[in-house]
Design a protein around this motif. Structure first.
Motif, PDB file in Angstrom:
ATOM      1  N   GLU A   1       0.850  -1.312   0.038  1.00 30.57           N
ATOM      2  CA  GLU A   1       0.146   0.028  -0.081  1.00 30.57           C
ATOM      3  C   GLU A   1       0.907   1.117  -0.099  1.00 30.57           C
ATOM      4  OE1 GLU A   1      -2.901   0.148  -0.565  1.00 30.57           O
ATOM      5  OE2 GLU A   1      -3.997  -1.562  -0.136  1.00 30.57           O
TER       6      GLU A   1
ATOM      7  N   TYR B   1      -2.297  -1.575  -6.986  1.00 31.01           N
ATOM      8  CA  TYR B   1      -2.105  -0.552  -5.996  1.00 31.01           C
ATOM      9  C   TYR B   1      -1.523   0.638  -6.449  1.00 31.01           C
ATOM     10  CZ  TYR B   1      -2.430  -4.835  -3.007  1.00 31.01           C
ATOM     11  OH  TYR B   1      -2.599  -5.969  -2.236  1.00 31.01           O
TER      12      TYR B   1
ATOM     13  N   GLN C   1      -5.449   4.712  -1.636  1.00 31.12           N
ATOM     14  CA  GLN C   1      -5.631   3.431  -1.657  1.00 31.12           C
ATOM     15  C   GLN C   1      -7.103   3.391  -2.362  1.00 31.12           C
ATOM     16  OE1 GLN C   1      -7.507   2.243   2.061  1.00 31.12           O
ATOM     17  NE2 GLN C   1      -6.808  -0.019   1.748  1.00 31.12           N
TER      18      GLN C   1
END
Length: 290
Positions: free
Chosen positions: A165, A199, A204
């Motif tokens: 992330e 990603y 996000q």
């Protein structure tokens, strides 16, 4: 898609790294796996990430509460309540406010001393809350509570996800909020927002289709069963991730209203295209912009 092998059976994975749903029948991996070997980071690394995520989680909960108490934001806030919790009735709002205040009270007391940093790698999960230990912590005196552990962080899985992330602390905060909704609110895991295989650096992405299905009464009780049997829409009010993602989005409303409204538009469009029925495609929202 992501799958994990458990007891010689294959299961889908939720975004928290846990086996989800029933076993995948007639599923065989035809790919020869060549694991990417990252250097395992020490416990101190996960500890520092959680230390950074805790105040951010508190801030997100406070922001959501602030939005819900601001009458000028009622219309905007009601949009996500309808989409992810099923409706924006006074009863639903009251229940959510009660849960949020319980979570806020717990976050005021919880600290690193209440966390087990587990490096055993015997699970695919990122984190978990032990409800029995949580109740002992809640009932303990201030001095005793500081020594009681009830949240487990599986450091290798956790660190790997944090890296995927792009070191986004907002994802850590949302994960902690999810776990704390298993505490005093005593919610369960019926459905999850899912992590797509993409990603993005700077924010996000999550697929909230499963949460929309749950809130509209179209989440399969047993994935893959035909004819399908759906969970009642009120199950969303017992689902930890529905509350966690709603909290994250309301926090976003307080800090970045244009992106919040883009997310609302994407979710409503998915429901409209499927005539408020089952959604079988990804519904991507942007969270935790940095």
């Amino acid at each position: 898609f992501a799958a994990v092998r458990k007891n010689d059976d294959w299961y889908a994975l939720n975004r928290l790294g846990q086996p989800w749903g029933k076993k995948l029948n007639n599923f065989e991996s035809t790919i020869k796996l060549h694991p990417i070997r990252y250097k395992f980071m020490p416990e101190s690394y996960a500890r520092s990430v959680i230390k950074e995520g805790l105040p951010l989680a508190r801030k997100k909960v406070d922001s959501a509460l602030s939005v819900l108490s601001d009458t000028a934001s009622n219309d905007d806030a009601n949009l996500v309540l309808k989409l992810l919790l099923g409706d924006a009735s006074p009863q639903t709002r009251s229940q959510y406010l009660t849960y949020l205040n319980e979570v806020k009270a717990d976050f005021a007391k919880v600290g690193l001393s209440n966390v087990i940093f587990d490096g055993s790698k015997n699970t695919e999960a990122l984190a978990s809350l032990n409800t029995t230990w949580y109740k002992e912590w809640q009932a303990a005196s201030h001095t005793e509570a500081a020594r009681k552990k009830f949240i487990r962080i599986n450091i290798h899985n956790f660190n790997d996800n944090y890296r995927k992330e792009f070191f986004n602390s907002g994802t850590t905060a949302d994960g902690l909020i999810h776990e704390m909704f298993h505490g005093a609110p005593d919610t369960r895991d019926f459905n999850y927002a899912l992590a797509p295989d993409i990603y993005q650096k700077g924010y996000q992405q999550l697929d909230v289709g499963p949460l929309l299905n749950l809130a509209s009464g179209h989440a399969p009780a047993i994935p893959g069963k035909y004819p399908p049997v759906y969970l009642k829409s009120t199950t969303a009010l017992k689902n930890a991730d529905s509350f966690a993602i709603t909290t994250s989005l309301l926090s976003q409303l307080a800090t970045n209203r244009p992106v919040y409204l883009e997310n609302i538009k994407a979710m409503q469009l998915a429901l409209d295209r499927n005539r408020n029925g089952y959604i079988g495609v990804d519904v991507l929202v942007k969270l935790n912009t940095i």
